[in-house]
Design an enzyme around this catalytic site. Structure first.
Site, PDB file in Angstrom:
ATOM      1  CD  GLU A  79      -2.783  -1.233   0.000  1.00  0.00           C
ATOM      2  OE1 GLU A  79      -3.069  -0.172  -0.593  1.00  0.00           O
ATOM      3  OE2 GLU A  79      -3.172  -2.345  -0.396  1.00  0.00           O
ATOM      4  CG  HIS A 119      -0.908   1.701  -4.303  1.00  0.00           C
ATOM      5  ND1 HIS A 119      -0.854   1.354  -5.633  1.00  0.00           N
ATOM      6  CD2 HIS A 119      -1.482   0.645  -3.668  1.00  0.00           C
ATOM      7  CE1 HIS A 119      -1.383   0.155  -5.803  1.00  0.00           C
ATOM      8  NE2 HIS A 119      -1.753  -0.305  -4.619  1.00  0.00           N
ATOM      9  CG  ASP A 133       2.061  -7.039  -5.869  1.00  0.00           C
ATOM     10  OD1 ASP A 133       1.625  -6.691  -4.758  1.00  0.00           O
ATOM     11  OD2 ASP A 133       1.400  -7.735  -6.672  1.00  0.00           O
TER      12      ASP A 133
END
Length: 418
Positions: free
Chosen positions: A280, A283, A363
């Protein structure tokens, strides 16, 4: 009347054929969902789910996907009915003829429109909710579920009234109204991104500081390593509503939040939690939030530009049949919403492809930030088990529904990545 009957019959026949074809396609996709080369590997759900649960996941995924694919033409049918039956025009006429209600024509029309659409969509929403409950995904009671739907209704109502009021005002002045609306949409999009985590999200769930101070310290240490200006990690109580797992980073500027679902804390171990949080954070570091805003602004430009031509042609061809005199009047809202829905559906393969690329980049970043892939495979397996997600969705599902790479692809990458 004959025209109404004709389009209804044609649409009903087309809808039934489409729904049956989608059902057969999804059923066929459950026969061999995992390529033979990967059967028996960690990416094969048969290796980490018992046979009964594996069959359950295949059936549940097919059912969810079928509901998704029929929901769009279902929505189109509702708007077409309002247009060809002239119900929208009749609502507007009655409101305008009432001395007491005339001043509130737009907000009352939106209330009638949204209420009608809500009731028409209720069967699909109830079916989706009941499938989630019976398959052990949702833990939410009827009262809580209805409360969330009421919040949905209220938030959407306020937004539609505000946007429609401004749009109609600009349309009345003529000129390139679509360009003016697009320019106004830029600060509005940024504003919505800012208030989403601090105003809208708390309407649905309660957010508290992470209950595990030691884990919070490790997550914040990761955030500091990633140069993310976070001072706390939020925990949201989702176990009262779902057994699914999730975590996210949202907001911009002062509204930035790192959030963990309590179900994630309960089901994942520490390496898995740190890895999902690093994803997260990826991002944020990769500026996906900013790119998302740019994408929203860019897509709204295309939507308004293309929509302005399409809506003029629609009203020129069907305006008299629908009882719509001008674009900037409430009776035109069903036509506008119909067009937005169609354009949104058509654009899904593009927006989903962009999203999958961003998720894959996150990822990669997570493995680099952690410096290890420990827990990746088991994390993806637990994500699949918790929500009965399909490991390798069929092509149409990937194109129109998948915002993330398939769990099969993510496991294979985690195993092969350096």
């Amino acid at each position: 009347m004959q025209a109404q009957t004709s389009w209804r019959k044609k649409f009903a026949v087309a809808f039934i054929i489409y729904a049956a074809a989608i059902g057969l396609y999804l059923a066929a996709a459950t026969i061999h969902p995992i390529p033979e080369a990967y059967r028996g590997t960690a990416a094969d759900p048969a290796t980490f789910l018992d046979p009964a649960k594996y069959r359950q996941s295949l059936l549940y995924s097919a059912q969810r996907n079928w509901i998704f694919f029929i929901s769009y033409p279902w929505e189109w049918a509702v708007y077409l009915y309002l247009l060809f039956s002239r119900k929208g025009a009749a609502w507007q006429s009655r409101l305008e003829q009432s001395p007491k209600l005339r001043k509130f024509t737009l907000p009352l029309f939106v209330l009638l429109l949204q209420g009608f659409v809500f009731l028409c969509f209720l069967p699909l929403r109830v079916l989706s909710y009941m499938l989630s409950r019976t398959n052990g995904i949702s833990t939410q009671g009827w009262g809580s579920w209805l409360q969330d739907r009421a919040v949905d209704f209220g938030v959407n109502y306020v937004l539609i009234v505000i946007v429609a009021s401004v749009a109609f005002l600009i349309m009345r002045k003529g000129g390139r109204w679509w360009l003016k609306l697009w320019l106004l949409s830029i600060p509005f999009t940024l504003f919505m991104m800012y208030i989403q985590p601090v105003v809208i999200d708390p309407l649905y769930n309660q957010f508290n500081r992470l209950s595990d101070p030691q884990l919070e310290a490790k997550i914040l240490s990761l955030a500091d390593k990633a140069h993310i200006p976070a001072e706390r990690v939020y925990e949201v109580d989702m176990s009262e509503k779902t057994n699914a797992l999730n975590a996210y980073v949202s907001g911009i500027g002062g509204s930035l939040r790192i959030v963990l679902w309590d179900t994630t804390l309960q089901r994942l171990n520490e390496p898995e939690i740190l890895l999902i949080m690093a994803h997260e954070m990826g991002h944020y570091v990769k500026h996906h939030l900013e790119w998302s805003a740019i994408g929203a602004v860019g897509s709204s430009f295309v939507l308004l530009w293309a929509g302005s031509f399409a809506i003029r042609r629609l009203l020129k061809r069907y305006g008299d049949d629908w009882g719509i005199r001008r674009l900037h009047e409430p009776a035109a809202l069903p036509a506008v919403l119909l067009l937005i829905s169609v354009l949104t559906f058509v654009s899904l393969p593009v927006s989903n492809a962009v999203s999958r690329q961003a998720e894959h980049a996150a990822d990669i970043y997570a493995f680099q930030l952690i410096g290890s892939k420990e827990g990746a495979v088991t994390m993806y397996q637990k994500l699949a088990e918790s929500s009965l997600s399909e490991m390798n969705p069929p092509l149409l599902v990937k194109l129109f529904r998948s915002t993330h790479p398939s769990l099969m692809d993510r496991i294979l990458y985690a195993q092969d990545a350096p």
